[in-house]
Design an enzyme around this catalytic site. Structure first.
Site, PDB file in Angstrom:
ATOM      1  N   GLY A  23      58.577  15.043  69.968  1.00 31.88           N
ATOM      2  CA  GLY A  23      58.728  13.778  69.376  1.00 31.88           C
ATOM      3  C   GLY A  23      58.790  13.901  67.965  1.00 31.88           C
ATOM      4  CB  CYS A  24      60.353  12.746  65.678  1.00 35.01           C
ATOM      5  SG  CYS A  24      60.909  12.463  64.010  1.00 35.01           S
ATOM      6  CG  LEU A  25      55.193  11.401  62.508  1.00 32.28           C
ATOM      7  CD1 LEU A  25      54.478  12.006  61.339  1.00 32.28           C
ATOM      8  CD2 LEU A  25      54.055  10.891  63.692  1.00 32.28           C
TER       9      LEU A  25
ATOM     10  CG  HIS B  87      60.648  18.430  64.676  1.00 31.61           C
ATOM     11  ND1 HIS B  87      61.043  17.652  65.842  1.00 31.61           N
ATOM     12  CD2 HIS B  87      60.487  17.583  63.704  1.00 31.61           C
ATOM     13  CE1 HIS B  87      60.871  16.441  65.299  1.00 31.61           C
ATOM     14  NE2 HIS B  87      60.554  16.131  64.146  1.00 31.61           N
ATOM     15  CD  GLU B  88      58.488  18.635  60.488  1.00 32.32           C
ATOM     16  OE1 GLU B  88      59.171  17.868  59.659  1.00 32.32           O
ATOM     17  OE2 GLU B  88      57.742  17.985  61.323  1.00 32.32           O
TER      18      GLU B  88
ATOM     19  CG  HIS C 137      63.092  15.768  59.945  1.00 32.90           C
ATOM     20  ND1 HIS C 137      63.528  14.766  60.250  1.00 32.90           N
ATOM     21  CD2 HIS C 137      61.956  15.868  60.655  1.00 32.90           C
ATOM     22  CE1 HIS C 137      62.814  14.023  61.317  1.00 32.90           C
ATOM     23  NE2 HIS C 137      61.679  14.815  61.527  1.00 32.90           N
TER      24      HIS C 137
ATOM     25  N   GLY D  64      50.235  12.951  63.967  1.00 34.61           N
ATOM     26  CA  GLY D  64      51.080  13.733  63.273  1.00 34.61           C
ATOM     27  C   GLY D  64      51.123  15.119  63.162  1.00 34.61           C
ATOM     28  CB  VAL D  65      52.015  18.155  64.630  1.00 36.99           C
ATOM     29  CG1 VAL D  65      50.942  17.611  65.469  1.00 36.99           C
ATOM     30  CG2 VAL D  65      53.320  18.000  65.018  1.00 36.99           C
ATOM     31  N   GLY D  66      53.589  17.198  61.624  1.00 43.89           N
ATOM     32  CA  GLY D  66      54.479  17.614  60.550  1.00 43.89           C
ATOM     33  C   GLY D  66      55.012  16.590  60.038  1.00 43.89           C
TER      34      GLY D  66
ATOM     35  CD  GLN E 106      59.494  12.754  59.468  1.00 47.10           C
ATOM     36  OE1 GLN E 106      59.052  13.837  59.266  1.00 47.10           O
ATOM     37  NE2 GLN E 106      59.350  12.092  60.507  1.00 47.10           N
TER      38      GLN E 106
HETATM   39 ZN    ZN Z   1      60.344  14.615  63.031  1.00 46.94          ZN
END
Ligand code: ZN
Length: 179
Positions: free
Chosen positions: A109-111, A152-153, A156, A48-50, A55
């Protein structure tokens, strides 16, 4: 601190623009608890980076960048920057400047969208204005992976997932220790 489950694609909270945090509430017990739960949750995911608040099911304009990314970035520098940085907490963030230069960044990618990866067109540099967890206004410029994560964040928080704008999307089998 509580480790929470990650909300997956398909949940309405991921498709809804998140609410701004009232500035007077940033230091409240409720918001501070959400931030510490987000830290615990992000910390528990090795790749995980962010992490954005939607989420974990909270429709609030808060995201974190993992200290893993920040400390990795520091290691590449030669100057004397303190190590062991903490997670970066961004509340009510706005990207106030995008570089005109954009690149198709690979492997995004994304969690919340396991285990898909694709190419996304992103600005190579951005400036982010946000409030930190003490309620102080900050502006931070970023390039490289940090610029990528900021975009990316912020998506979201506007109810957008990378998968909706990615091309060449691939599904990659998770490694054993990531399952
Ligand atoms: Zn994401």
């Amino acid at each position: 601190m509580t480790r929470l489950d990650i909300v997956e694609k398909g949940a309405p909270v991921l498709e809804t623009p998140a609410q701004a945090v009232p500035l007077s509430e940033i230091t409240s017990t409720r918001i501070q608890k959400i931030i510490s739960d987000m830290k615990e949750t992000l910390d528990s995911i090795s790749d995980g980076v962010g992490l954005a608040a939607p989420q974990i099911g909270e429709s609030l304009r808060i995201f974190l960048v993992s200290k893993r990314v920040l400390n990795r970035a520091v290691k590449h520098k030669k100057d004397d920057v303190p190590e062991n940085l903490e997670d970066l907490v961004c509340i009510n963030p706005t990207i106030i400047k995008y570089s005109k230069t954009k690149k198709w960044l690979e492997g995004e990618g994304c969690l919340s969208v396991r285990w898909y990866y694709g190419k996304v067109l992103r600005s190579t540099h951005v400036s982010l204005e946000y409030y930190d967890e003490k309620g102080k206004k900050q502006v931070r410029g970023a390039g490289g992976i940090l610029a990528h994560i900021f975009q990316h964040e912020c998506d979201h928080l506007d109810g957008q997932l990378f998968i909706d704008k990615a091309i060449d999307v691939e599904w990659l089998e998770p490694k054993e220790d990531e399952k």
